[in-house]
Enzyme design. Structure first.
Site, mmCIF file in Angstrom:
data_model
loop_
_atom_site.group_PDB
_atom_site.id
_atom_site.type_symbol
_atom_site.label_atom_id
_atom_site.label_comp_id
_atom_site.label_asym_id
_atom_site.label_seq_id
_atom_site.Cartn_x
_atom_site.Cartn_y
_atom_site.Cartn_z
ATOM 1 N N GLU A 177 0.928 -1.280 -0.133
ATOM 2 C CA GLU A 177 -0.159 -0.149 -0.357
ATOM 3 C C GLU A 177 0.650 1.382 0.373
ATOM 4 O OE1 GLU A 177 -2.490 3.611 2.164
ATOM 5 O OE2 GLU A 177 -0.416 2.425 2.674
ATOM 6 N N ASP A 199 -7.367 2.315 8.436
ATOM 7 C CA ASP A 199 -5.896 2.769 8.089
ATOM 8 C C ASP A 199 -6.016 4.040 9.052
ATOM 9 O OD1 ASP A 199 -3.315 3.379 7.275
ATOM 10 O OD2 ASP A 199 -3.739 3.642 4.631
ATOM 11 N N HIS A 211 5.047 7.388 9.273
ATOM 12 C CA HIS A 211 6.347 7.992 8.270
ATOM 13 C C HIS A 211 7.464 7.596 9.128
ATOM 14 C CE1 HIS A 211 3.949 7.240 4.449
ATOM 15 N NE2 HIS A 211 3.309 5.986 5.476
#
Length: 325
Positions: free
Chosen positions: A170, A199, A286
């Site tokens: 993804e 998500d 991230h």
């Protein structure tokens, strides 16, 4: 959740005018009975899955990227739990469009209910190279796994078929879910009445966001969070950035929960939900600090229980089905 990209696709309407008028829920009394039967998902068990995913990452270079052994071990962990619970589980190799060396999609179906009416629930299992990916997206993956295990444990009578999916690749562009969706024969595509995506559902400074908030598919998701007084908002930040978009593009109604990524919480949202205005929903988005410490257990718990509510509402026998078509 994948980074925003500049590629533009035509957006497929979530429901046609005809479909919006043909959805015919059954009497509210039976619907309430089934919704009341939806289980409370044990947040400690969801957190236990997150601990396992974090340990897998730490044993494999600190991440669970789709092309690495950390991802493959994550697949093995989830697959083992599902098989032991009685699911029909398959691995789907992404034969085109994925990053070279990416691991498989994992698809699990509960073998009960009408096979011509499928409600699908998915989350991406891969993370970025920078960190273990516990909120993004261990949170969605773990909540989905525990909901599936609760379904198997309770083994209720089923009205419709439930299919769970954990997606590969993804983070590099929704590649695993796109491959799955585009590979569906038309007859199989027409059986999927709605796809629900999860998500980043445990953001430490998060909000309560629903994909396609006002669509018919979103009705049970919104109803559950409304029952908690959360006043959810449209997931604007996530539009086109997660795996629901792969299904939206082929005409399947979609919804899902999210609690936010790198966008900053507004003062209005902080007043409504708490947290810090002007700070990212997930300050570790991230990053290497996206570990088990980067989870808001309250948000994760509310999301997991909402997933179970939606599974029971759409698919468990004994009450009304709010049809997505």
């Amino acid at each position: 959740m994948a980074l925003a990209v500049t590629t533009v696709f035509a957006v497929v309407p979530l429901t046609s005018p005809a479909s919006a008028t043909t959805a015919q829920p059954r009497p509210a009394a039976t619907d309430s009975a089934r919704s009341a039967a939806a289980p409370d998902v044990d947040i400690s068990r969801v957190q236990g899955h997150l601990t396992q995913l974090n340990q897998i990452a730490q044993s494999n270079g600190g991440n669970r990227r789709a092309t690495g052994n950390g991802y493959r071990q994550s697949v093995a962990y989830v697959k083992g739990k599902l098989q032991a619970a009685g699911f029909t589980v398959t691995e789907q190799t992404c034969a085109s469009g994925c990053t070279p060396g990416a691991g498989p999609n994992l698809i699990a179906e509960w073998p009960k209910g009408d096979t011509s009416r499928v409600y699908m629930f998915g989350a991406h299992l891969d993370g970025v190279s920078a960190g273990p990916g516990i909120n993004d997206n261990g949170s969605g993956s773990a909540a989905l796994l525990e909901t599936a295990l609760v379904l198997a444990q309770q083994n209720p009578a089923m009205l419709n078929r439930v299919r769970f999916a954990w997606w590969t690749d993804e983070e590099q562009g929704l590649n695993g879910s796109r491959y799955y969706a585009n590979s569906l024969p038309s007859t199989e595509r027409s059986k999927i009445k709605a796809y629900y995506n999860f998500d980043m559902i445990g953001s430490v400074n998060g909000g309560y966001f629903i994909n396609n908030l006002n669509s018919t598919a979103s009705v049970p998701m919104k109803a559950y969070w409304d029952s908690l007084g959360l006043r959810p908002q449209e997931n604007i930040e996530g539009q086109g950035r997660s795996d629901d978009y792969s299904f939206q593009r082929i005409g399947i109604p979609t919804s899902g929960y999210a609690t936010g990524a790198s966008a900053r919480k507004t003062s209005t949202e902080a007043a409504k939900w708490g947290g810090t205005a002007g700070r990212a929903y997930d300050p570790c988005y991230h990053s290497s600090c996206d570990t088990t410490s980067n989870i808001n257990a309250t948000a994760l718990n509310r999301s997991a229980d909402g997933i179970a509510y939606t599974v029971w509402h759409t698919s468990v026998s004994g009450g009304a089905v709010t049809s997505a078509r």
